[in-house]
Design a protein around this motif. Structure first.
Motif, PDB file in Angstrom:
ATOM      1  N   ILE A  92      -0.750   4.636   7.553  1.00  0.00           N
ATOM      2  CA  ILE A  92      -0.280   4.777   6.183  1.00  0.00           C
ATOM      3  C   ILE A  92      -1.201   5.681   5.390  1.00  0.00           C
ATOM      4  CG2 ILE A  92      -0.118   3.490   4.000  1.00  0.00           C
ATOM      5  CD1 ILE A  92       1.311   1.280   5.551  1.00  0.00           C
ATOM      6  N   GLU A  93      -2.505   5.579   5.623  1.00  0.00           N
ATOM      7  CA  GLU A  93      -3.458   6.366   4.846  1.00  0.00           C
ATOM      8  C   GLU A  93      -3.211   7.868   4.987  1.00  0.00           C
ATOM      9  OE1 GLU A  93      -6.164   3.151   6.838  1.00  0.00           O
ATOM     10  OE2 GLU A  93      -4.208   4.076   7.210  1.00  0.00           O
ATOM     11  N   SER A  94      -2.660   8.287   6.129  1.00  0.00           N
ATOM     12  CA  SER A  94      -2.403   9.711   6.324  1.00  0.00           C
ATOM     13  C   SER A  94      -1.340  10.235   5.372  1.00  0.00           C
ATOM     14  CB  SER A  94      -1.989   9.986   7.769  1.00  0.00           C
ATOM     15  OG  SER A  94      -3.064   9.749   8.650  1.00  0.00           O
ATOM     16  N   PHE A 102       3.970   4.231   0.127  1.00  0.00           N
ATOM     17  CA  PHE A 102       4.473   4.741   1.409  1.00  0.00           C
ATOM     18  C   PHE A 102       5.843   4.132   1.696  1.00  0.00           C
ATOM     19  CE2 PHE A 102       4.911   5.624   5.840  1.00  0.00           C
ATOM     20  CZ  PHE A 102       4.112   6.727   6.102  1.00  0.00           C
ATOM     21  N   ALA A 103       5.956   2.827   1.492  1.00  0.00           N
ATOM     22  CA  ALA A 103       7.246   2.166   1.706  1.00  0.00           C
ATOM     23  C   ALA A 103       8.316   2.766   0.811  1.00  0.00           C
ATOM     24  CB  ALA A 103       7.113   0.665   1.452  1.00  0.00           C
ATOM     25  N   ARG A 104       7.979   2.972  -0.451  1.00  0.00           N
ATOM     26  CA  ARG A 104       8.959   3.549  -1.383  1.00  0.00           C
ATOM     27  C   ARG A 104       9.410   4.935  -0.907  1.00  0.00           C
ATOM     28  NH1 ARG A 104       9.255   1.939  -6.592  1.00  0.00           N
ATOM     29  NH2 ARG A 104       7.062   1.345  -6.611  1.00  0.00           N
ATOM     30  N   SER A 113      10.909  -0.550   9.645  1.00  0.00           N
ATOM     31  CA  SER A 113       9.805  -1.230  10.332  1.00  0.00           C
ATOM     32  C   SER A 113       8.724  -0.211  10.664  1.00  0.00           C
ATOM     33  CB  SER A 113      10.277  -1.915  11.619  1.00  0.00           C
ATOM     34  OG  SER A 113      11.197  -2.955  11.340  1.00  0.00           O
ATOM     35  N   LEU A 114       7.479  -0.551  10.336  1.00  0.00           N
ATOM     36  CA  LEU A 114       6.350   0.319  10.618  1.00  0.00           C
ATOM     37  C   LEU A 114       5.271  -0.471  11.341  1.00  0.00           C
ATOM     38  CD1 LEU A 114       7.217   0.784   7.284  1.00  0.00           C
ATOM     39  CD2 LEU A 114       6.015   2.895   7.804  1.00  0.00           C
ATOM     40  N   PHE A 115       4.677   0.152  12.329  1.00  0.00           N
ATOM     41  CA  PHE A 115       3.563  -0.441  13.064  1.00  0.00           C
ATOM     42  C   PHE A 115       2.345   0.411  12.743  1.00  0.00           C
ATOM     43  CE2 PHE A 115       7.399  -1.839  15.005  1.00  0.00           C
ATOM     44  CZ  PHE A 115       7.153  -3.161  15.364  1.00  0.00           C
ATOM     45  N   THR A 116       1.532  -0.095  11.838  1.00  0.00           N
ATOM     46  CA  THR A 116       0.500   0.739  11.233  1.00  0.00           C
ATOM     47  C   THR A 116      -0.891   0.262  11.608  1.00  0.00           C
ATOM     48  OG1 THR A 116      -0.392   1.501   9.111  1.00  0.00           O
ATOM     49  CG2 THR A 116       0.678  -0.650   9.135  1.00  0.00           C
ATOM     50  N   ASP A 117      -1.743   1.234  11.883  1.00  0.00           N
ATOM     51  CA  ASP A 117      -3.144   0.975  12.220  1.00  0.00           C
ATOM     52  C   ASP A 117      -4.001   1.509  11.065  1.00  0.00           C
ATOM     53  OD1 ASP A 117      -5.720   0.921  13.163  1.00  0.00           O
ATOM     54  OD2 ASP A 117      -5.336   2.066  14.984  1.00  0.00           O
ATOM     55  N   PRO A 118      -4.545   0.641  10.213  1.00  0.00           N
ATOM     56  CA  PRO A 118      -5.327   1.086   9.059  1.00  0.00           C
ATOM     57  C   PRO A 118      -6.790   1.360   9.403  1.00  0.00           C
ATOM     58  CG  PRO A 118      -5.078  -1.275   8.948  1.00  0.00           C
ATOM     59  CD  PRO A 118      -4.343  -0.828  10.191  1.00  0.00           C
ATOM     60  N   ILE A 529      -8.432   5.620  -4.062  1.00  0.00           N
ATOM     61  CA  ILE A 529      -8.612   4.389  -3.292  1.00  0.00           C
ATOM     62  C   ILE A 529      -9.222   4.727  -1.946  1.00  0.00           C
ATOM     63  CG2 ILE A 529      -7.464   2.414  -2.240  1.00  0.00           C
ATOM     64  CD1 ILE A 529      -5.383   2.572  -4.454  1.00  0.00           C
ATOM     65  N   ALA A 530     -10.478   4.344  -1.774  1.00  0.00           N
ATOM     66  CA  ALA A 530     -11.260   4.603  -0.557  1.00  0.00           C
ATOM     67  C   ALA A 530     -11.438   6.085  -0.273  1.00  0.00           C
ATOM     68  CB  ALA A 530     -10.638   3.899   0.651  1.00  0.00           C
ATOM     69  N   GLY A 531     -11.130   6.946  -1.257  1.00  0.00           N
ATOM     70  CA  GLY A 531     -11.172   8.380  -1.015  1.00  0.00           C
ATOM     71  C   GLY A 531     -10.082   8.845  -0.080  1.00  0.00           C
ATOM     72  N   LEU A 532      -9.068   7.982   0.160  1.00  0.00           N
ATOM     73  CA  LEU A 532      -8.026   8.242   1.140  1.00  0.00           C
ATOM     74  C   LEU A 532      -6.619   8.205   0.569  1.00  0.00           C
ATOM     75  CD1 LEU A 532      -9.319   5.875   3.993  1.00  0.00           C
ATOM     76  CD2 LEU A 532      -9.692   8.339   3.815  1.00  0.00           C
ATOM     77  N   MET A 533      -6.393   7.398  -0.461  1.00  0.00           N
ATOM     78  CA  MET A 533      -5.034   7.120  -0.906  1.00  0.00           C
ATOM     79  C   MET A 533      -4.922   7.161  -2.419  1.00  0.00           C
ATOM     80  SD  MET A 533      -4.171   3.827   1.532  1.00  0.00           S
ATOM     81  CE  MET A 533      -5.657   2.991   1.004  1.00  0.00           C
ATOM     82  N   SER A 534      -3.695   7.384  -2.857  1.00  0.00           N
ATOM     83  CA  SER A 534      -3.343   7.292  -4.267  1.00  0.00           C
ATOM     84  C   SER A 534      -2.273   6.218  -4.425  1.00  0.00           C
ATOM     85  CB  SER A 534      -2.805   8.628  -4.772  1.00  0.00           C
ATOM     86  OG  SER A 534      -2.268   8.500  -6.073  1.00  0.00           O
TER      87      SER A 534
END
Length: 600
Positions: A92-94, A102-104, A113-118, A529-534
């Protein structure tokens, strides 16, 4: 509209039976559609789907007996009814977005359905960061299953991260409600060499009855690969050619083939199905990494399925690879992945299987999108202040921090240079002759400078090297706190002064991506957020991302989705050369090598 978590099958079994037998009206009835059955690879005309409690009660030619005065009717009018799409491996962070945004962004594209590795946030905020992503994921109106990150750092001894993930962390997370398995096991040498920590993480996952994700980024399909498979990873998405896909499937792994923003690995591998005729049950479609611009403008899993079909795959097989194959792999065949009784009512209505327009999206029995518009709320987690203050450089940087001194008396040097490969994750190990001016090595022509600025522990350290392939011209710099997987600050530029400006700017705004040209800021994407996400809407982040990519082109870069290439230059588990905060890494041998060849 707010969502209600889908009840378990046993919770609603009596209602499912009552609706299926006509003794109780359905909550929702989809009438007169073409039922795409991914279990049998059939299309059956004129079928109805009756839904109650967020799950499918029955799929029959005529469900009139399931209707009541309060039953909502959706008329499919001959359109195809297909299962909601599943992304089998992604981060998701990508997307530069939080799970909610991301869902929106992907709901209108039919991803349910998403299989996400954070593991990106794990490198910055550790287990706490994973828990935040996990908790926001569970708040969403679609299914976001979390894989517990396995490798932070991705290659121990090769980089320094903000936090480390331990086997104890993995064992703890296996008890969380949304954890579906172990994230990609990137430390493939560790598995091959039976590293006790890696095997302990795999054991904790298997003891919990969950799936171990793989990441074998090596062309060696000999004993090293055999050892990796024997260690327990159940899938792999790092294949780039047909032989990779075949080798994985023959060894009982699922071959995950990806189309992300920069990874175009479907066309070269799907021939194992389309030309070699192998059983497609062990092939899964995924995205791996998609930034917000791709999500908003091009699509998500619908884009991948369309691309697979364009590559010659039968549409029904392509749909299996994005639905039932994925569900089965993660042990969720009785929950998601098909339009059959008891499963979560995740349904797409589309008028064409090949071009796959996503016209109506239903998730857990609710209409969540119509014709590209999201109709459902995607709740946000209350991110704490310390998750928004993660860029700790330790000092103001200047041009001197971004210079490479030449050996005394040298007029030219031979440099080991990272070579970018368009549309692929691997890089090349190159050598260039570079000039020396006033004792400093100069980036020139095809070669730019690259630096990694430590940003977790405020050490003030800067590691400098060289990179080729971006095509930058004139004084410029691009900096990003998205630098897989350690997520220090990565800076690429042709001029040390611009590199310092860009690095200091990101330090001031708390992370993101910035581009300077001729000493002026020309693009900025804030990722607090973590320098990765908005947590801003995807369209807003996508607009800034598009401006950023235009700025890269204005600086001379013509690579497709060059930002993704930039962000992966510190990924020290994918050959051939990478940069870390500890030096220049030859990933073929997992050894540090000098930036400059010894002067003779």
């Amino acid at each position: 509209m707010t969502h209600v978590p889908v009840p378990s099958w046993p919770d609603v079994a009596a209602d499912l039976i009552a609706v299926a037998t006509g003794r109780q009206p359905a909550d929702l009835l989809i009438r007169g559609g073409k039922w795409v059955n991914v279990h049998t690879r059939e299309v059956l005309d004129n079928h109805d789907i009756a839904i109650v409690g967020g799950r499918i009660a029955c799929v029959v030619p005529d469900a009139t007996n399931c209707t009541g005065p309060d039953t909502r009717i959706i008329r499919a009018e001959g359109r195809y009814m297909i299962p909601g799409l599943c992304d089998g491996h992604m981060h998701i962070e990508s997307g530069m977005l939080t799970p909610a945004e991301f869902a929106r962004a992907v709901i209108p594209h039919g991803t349910t359905s998403l299989f996400t590795d954070p593991h990106e946030i794990a490198n910055v905020l550790g287990l706490e960061g994973v828990r935040m992503m996990h908790d926001e994921a569970l708040m969403q109106p679609v299914n976001i299953f979390t894989q517990m990150p396995s490798c932070a750092p991705s290659a121990p001894g090769m980089e320094t991260t903000g936090f480390e993930i331990t086997a104890e962390d993995v064992a703890e997370a296996m008890g969380w409600p949304g954890i579906i398995g172990l994230g990609e096991m990137m430390n493939f040498p560790g598995v091959t060499n039976a590293d006790p920590k890696m095997l302990a993480e795999i054991a904790a996952t298997q003891n919990a009855g969950k799936t171990v994700g793989g990441h074998y980024a090596s062309p060696d399909l000999g004993p090293a690969f055999a050892g990796y498979v024997a260690g327990g990873p159940a899938d792999d998405h790092e294949g780039t050619c047909e032989a990779d896909a075949i080798a994985r499937m023959r060894q009982g792994m699922r071959s995950m083939i990806r189309l992300g923003s920069a990874w175009y690995d479907v066309e070269s591998q799907i021939t194992a199905i389309t030309e070699k005729g192998l059983d497609p049950r062990n092939m899964i479609l995924c995205t791996d990494d998609c930034h917000s611009g791709t999500l908003v403008n091009d699509g998500h899993m619908n884009r991948v399925v369309r691309h697979a079909i364009e590559c010659g795959c039968d549409p029904l097989v392509a749909l299996q690879m994005a639905t039932i194959n994925t569900a089965t792999h993660f042990g969720l065949e009785r929950e998601i992945g098909s339009l059959t009784p008891g499963r979560r009512a995740d349904v797409i209505l589309t008028s064409d299987l090949a071009t796959l327009p996503i016209e109506t999206v239903i998730a857990r029995g609710q209409v969540v999108a119509e014709n590209g518009t999201c109709l459902v709320d995607c709740p946000h987690y209350d991110w704490p202040a310390h998750a928004r203050a993660t860029v700790h450089v330790g000092k103001r940087l200047d041009a001197a921090d971004f210079t490479i001194d030449a050996p005394h008396g040298a007029n030219a040097v031979t440099a080991n240079v990272i070579g970018v490969v368009e549309n692929q994750a691997p890089t090349r190990a190159l050598k260039f002759e570079l000039p020396v001016t006033e004792g400093r090595v100069q980036a020139t022509g095809e070669v730019a400078q690259i630096a990694l600025v430590e940003r977790h522990r405020a050490t003030g350290s800067v590691t400098n090297a060289f990179v080729a392939g971006f095509g930058y011209q004139g004084p410029m710099a691009m900096a990003s706190t998205v630098a897989h997987d350690s997520h220090h600050m990565i800076v690429v530029g042709t001029d040390a002064g611009n590199m310092a400006l860009a690095a200091n700017r990101l330090s001031d705004v708390g992370g993101g991506i910035v581009i300077y040209k001729d000493g002026q800021e020309i693009a900025l994407v804030e990722l607090p957020i973590a320098g990765l996400m908005s947590d801003s809407p995807a369209a807003e982040v996508a607009a800034k991302t598009e401006q950023m990519m235009q700025a890269m082109r204005a600086c001379g870069c013509t690579l497709n989705n060059a930002y993704m290439q930039h962000s992966l230059l510190a990924l020290v588990v994918i050959p051939e050369l990478r940069i870390s905060d500890l030096g220049l890494v030859d990933v073929r041998t997992f050894e540090f090598i000098p930036v400059l060849e010894p002067h003779s």
